[in-house]
Design a protein around this motif. Sequence first.
Motif, PDB file in Angstrom:
ATOM      1  N   GLU A 505      -8.891  -3.823  -0.598  1.00 53.80           N
ATOM      2  CA  GLU A 505      -7.802  -4.871  -0.324  1.00 53.80           C
ATOM      3  C   GLU A 505      -8.265  -6.105  -1.005  1.00 53.80           C
ATOM      4  OE1 GLU A 505      -8.485  -2.838   2.131  1.00 53.80           O
ATOM      5  OE2 GLU A 505      -7.292  -2.753   3.893  1.00 53.80           O
ATOM      6  N   LYS A 509      -6.889  -7.736  -4.384  1.00 57.06           N
ATOM      7  CA  LYS A 509      -6.438  -9.022  -4.592  1.00 57.06           C
ATOM      8  C   LYS A 509      -6.742  -9.707  -5.875  1.00 57.06           C
ATOM      9  CE  LYS A 509      -6.782 -13.258  -1.623  1.00 57.06           C
ATOM     10  NZ  LYS A 509      -7.345 -13.870  -0.288  1.00 57.06           N
ATOM     11  N   ARG A 512      -4.601  -8.599  -8.426  1.00 51.59           N
ATOM     12  CA  ARG A 512      -3.398  -9.352  -8.448  1.00 51.59           C
ATOM     13  C   ARG A 512      -3.529 -10.726  -9.054  1.00 51.59           C
ATOM     14  NH1 ARG A 512      -2.899  -7.833  -3.133  1.00 51.59           N
ATOM     15  NH2 ARG A 512      -2.575  -9.981  -2.276  1.00 51.59           N
ATOM     16  N   ASP A 540      -2.445   0.057   2.656  1.00 58.09           N
ATOM     17  CA  ASP A 540      -2.549  -1.294   2.991  1.00 58.09           C
ATOM     18  C   ASP A 540      -2.583  -2.161   1.752  1.00 58.09           C
ATOM     19  OD1 ASP A 540      -3.129  -1.558   5.859  1.00 58.09           O
ATOM     20  OD2 ASP A 540      -4.947  -0.583   5.393  1.00 58.09           O
ATOM     21  N   ASP A 543       1.189  -2.280   0.744  1.00 54.22           N
ATOM     22  CA  ASP A 543       1.914  -3.362   1.349  1.00 54.22           C
ATOM     23  C   ASP A 543       1.905  -4.615   0.921  1.00 54.22           C
ATOM     24  OD1 ASP A 543       3.813  -1.837   3.276  1.00 54.22           O
ATOM     25  OD2 ASP A 543       3.140  -2.775   4.961  1.00 54.22           O
ATOM     26  N   ASP A 544       0.635  -5.104   0.658  1.00 58.36           N
ATOM     27  CA  ASP A 544       0.202  -6.415   0.189  1.00 58.36           C
ATOM     28  C   ASP A 544       0.598  -6.674  -1.068  1.00 58.36           C
ATOM     29  OD1 ASP A 544      -1.219  -6.607   2.400  1.00 58.36           O
ATOM     30  OD2 ASP A 544      -3.225  -6.419   1.488  1.00 58.36           O
ATOM     31  N   GLU A 547       4.564  -7.203  -1.253  1.00 61.50           N
ATOM     32  CA  GLU A 547       4.551  -8.418  -0.442  1.00 61.50           C
ATOM     33  C   GLU A 547       4.715  -9.599  -1.549  1.00 61.50           C
ATOM     34  OE1 GLU A 547       5.821  -9.487   2.386  1.00 61.50           O
ATOM     35  OE2 GLU A 547       5.692  -7.623   3.695  1.00 61.50           O
ATOM     36  N   ASP A 548       3.836  -9.316  -2.562  1.00 60.35           N
ATOM     37  CA  ASP A 548       3.259 -10.238  -3.673  1.00 60.35           C
ATOM     38  C   ASP A 548       4.511 -10.136  -4.714  1.00 60.35           C
ATOM     39  OD1 ASP A 548       2.234 -12.057  -5.258  1.00 60.35           O
ATOM     40  OD2 ASP A 548       0.188 -11.377  -5.258  1.00 60.35           O
TER      41      ASP A 548
END
Length: 928
Positions: A505, A509, A512, A540, A543-544, A547-548
């Motif tokens: 994750e 991050k 992104r 996970d 999904d992240d 959402e972004d």
Amino acid sequence: MADPIQLKDEGNKHFQAGEVDKAIECYTKATKLCKDKKVLAVIYRNRSACFLKKESYTNAASDASKAIDVDAADVKALFRRCQALEKLDKLDMAFKDVQRCSTIEPKNKTFLETLRRLGAEIQAKLKTTFSTDSRVQNMFDILLDEEMDKDKKEKAANNLVVLAREDAGAERIFQNNGVPLLLDMLETGKVEMVLAAIRTFAGMCTGHKARTMAIIHLVGIDKLCSIMAVDNEDIALATSDLFQCINDSLTGGDRRIYGKEEALVLDASKDLKSILMALLEMVASKKVSGHGRDQALNLLCRNVPRKDKKDHDHSKSLFTIDHGLKKILKVCGQIPDLPDQLPMTENTQLIASVLLDKLWDDLRCDPERDHYREVCDEYIKGKFDPNDMDRNIHAINALSGLLQGPFEVGNQLVGRQGIMEMMVALCGSEREVDQMVAVEALIHSSTKMSRASFIITNGVSLLKDIYKKTKNEKIKIRALVGLCKLGSAGGDDYSMRQFAEGSTEKLAKQCRKWLCNSAMDTKTRKWAIEGLAYLTQDADVKDDFVEDEPAMKAMFELSKDKTILYAVACTLVNCTNSYEKKEIMPELVQLAKFSKQHVPEQHPKDKKDFIQKRVKRMLKAGVISALTVMVKADNLLLTDQTKEMLARVFLALADDAKDRGMICAHGGGKALIPLALEGSAIGKIRASHALAKIAAVSNPEIAFPGERIYEVVRPLVSLLHPERDGVQNYEALLSLTNLAGLNDKLRVKILKEKALPEIEQYMFEDHDHIRQAATECMCNLVTCKEVQDRYLEDGNDRLKLLVLMCAEDDEKLQRAAAGALAMLTAAQKKLCTKMTLVTLQWMEILQRLILHDQPQIQHRGLVIVYNILNSDDNELAKKLIESEILEILTVIGKAMDNPKRQLVIDVARTCLVKAMDLGLIKPFTTPS
């Protein structure tokens, strides 16, 4: 049979029976045996008629000429030669023949009509030729006038391009000594003039083998290559299109019938070989610009590997491997940051990898593959030098090119002693360029689990160090992508996470963050997408990511860049869970646990409800618009594998019927058509299934506007194949029903694609839904004459099946069958009688239909009754009226007018009126 007269008579019988091939065989034997010139002339004349039927016009004209040589007044032979010559576009010669025919038989209307028609066509052709001649001459005058202003010259040059696209114009330019003028235009060096000359040559070469060969020899292959090598993208692309036109014309793109002249233009093999050699020379030449190199590689990709694997000739691929494989590897090995490298664009090395992959796929046997590996091994080994680091990183970069192309070859070379160690050692080098090349090679080589395990053991700490210590963002992001790839080595197996909880994750991050940073250069941001392509295997991370929304939109914006199509497609496939998954049987899971074997575990967020939520968010973020742009990319970079992944994404997005309108509104239906027609077998099936889902519930005229609606038919028909699953069969039938209900042209298209036998087969299917869908589709097709003729044929149960289906309990099936029967009996009166012969229960079934409580079914039954009364079979009509059907018709006809059932009441009354007209019943009269 040794008698030519008997053979001639036998041929005549075959011809009258429509057996043209057998007739030709008999006539040919007769020509070899016949000694009588007059009989021989008749045989040739008859064989000419056969060749006309076969559309073999050169042979037809030749045979008719042999008959005319014996008897110059043979009108049949003259007219047959006239017909053949007209088809060969020799209108003046055809006109002379029909003129002689009309002189011999001046009252023959056929001859006179043909004479008038051909005269008009010749006049129109002469008018066009004179008009084209004057336009071409006018353009030449402007271009040759040195005092003419620049704008007029450029306009004249572009007008020549337009003229060259028409065959008459291309021929005029060629005949009026246009090639030297076009060469003069090339020598000016002015971009607009050079482009116009190249495009004019392309028009002249399109579909004309003789003219193409003449132009090659007048202009020269080396000259064309030197033009393509210029550092101008438009000129390189235009010259590439010219080479493609030349290749197409020389390899079968020319459909002209040359007759006796064909021998003069037959052998183009030397020219094709010269072109291939010239393109291979361009690949590794320092004199060639990056755009020119791209186009040379593109041409090789398009024309060297076989388009159809059924074709056994792959000599071009073998020749390219022998004479050009090392040159392609040299391109892959270039490092733009070092001095003295070949000029390249950002696409060059990717196209080279695609070409390597296509050549590998085109090989047919192990010895050929072993030779390919040996050439690659020899090249890479020859580059390693302990005293020259530049040669070492060239070798490693060439290996990266192989890993992005034929992975199997690259993976085997990575396994050679010392290569993986060299990569790891280069990661620790002080030179940034060494680190960059090594990290990229590690990324490409860690696709296989075994390699990933090796690198996790040996290289993770190095990648982490590089990531933490380097200040160069380009190297930092590549190190991050390497960590991303290693972190996702377990795929979507929740139990096989390579890194600690939360690590993936964190990596995602950072990816992104880079992706959304518009201040960074595009190439660096593209690597962030590469990282996400691996990390989104983790639920996970998926999904992240969805959402972004800014990150998703940034990826969609970057997807316009052709070089990252694959990474974007991978990310979308992961987010929609549309990758291939094997079904795991619970019994096998228990067995694996018992034997202490590894059992893959599904992440809780990979369940259906989570996937549906992700799909909704992606649609909201504009994924369809991004996909439609990706589908339009250059066909060489949009590989079959990428197309397959895009098709999988479309299918996942179209799963919910409520979302299909949005897919159509953003051009998804249009984008799916090329995916369904070209690509891998699985990709075409997935795209076709997505099309079926859309066409089944949408208005096809809105989803596929204009002529595109006709392109949808073939992919849908492909889903009717018995090897496709039941859901695909069912949705294809629904969509074809929808299309068949629109117009005759679409119905004819469905029949041309040979869908009818498959639809009939599914009408016998045990599955209720498939049988109903097939019957509904047939109901919409029965207005076609071809379908009606099949129902008129004897020796099958087609009509019987329809009649029996009218007695089924399933109302939808009953309605479709009754509708089909009503339309068939209205169109073909013979079927009214045939219907009563296929089953003894026809009367009971008819009564059941006209007593049905559903007005639609009842209406269809009453239409069938009217068709029987109107069928000219008085005995059958009498039998019908003598049965209980008259009483039922009377009851329905006497009913009060009712808007809900008015159609039914009106048809019943029409049936009673028809029965009175036939004298089967009398009107009711009251005594005076």
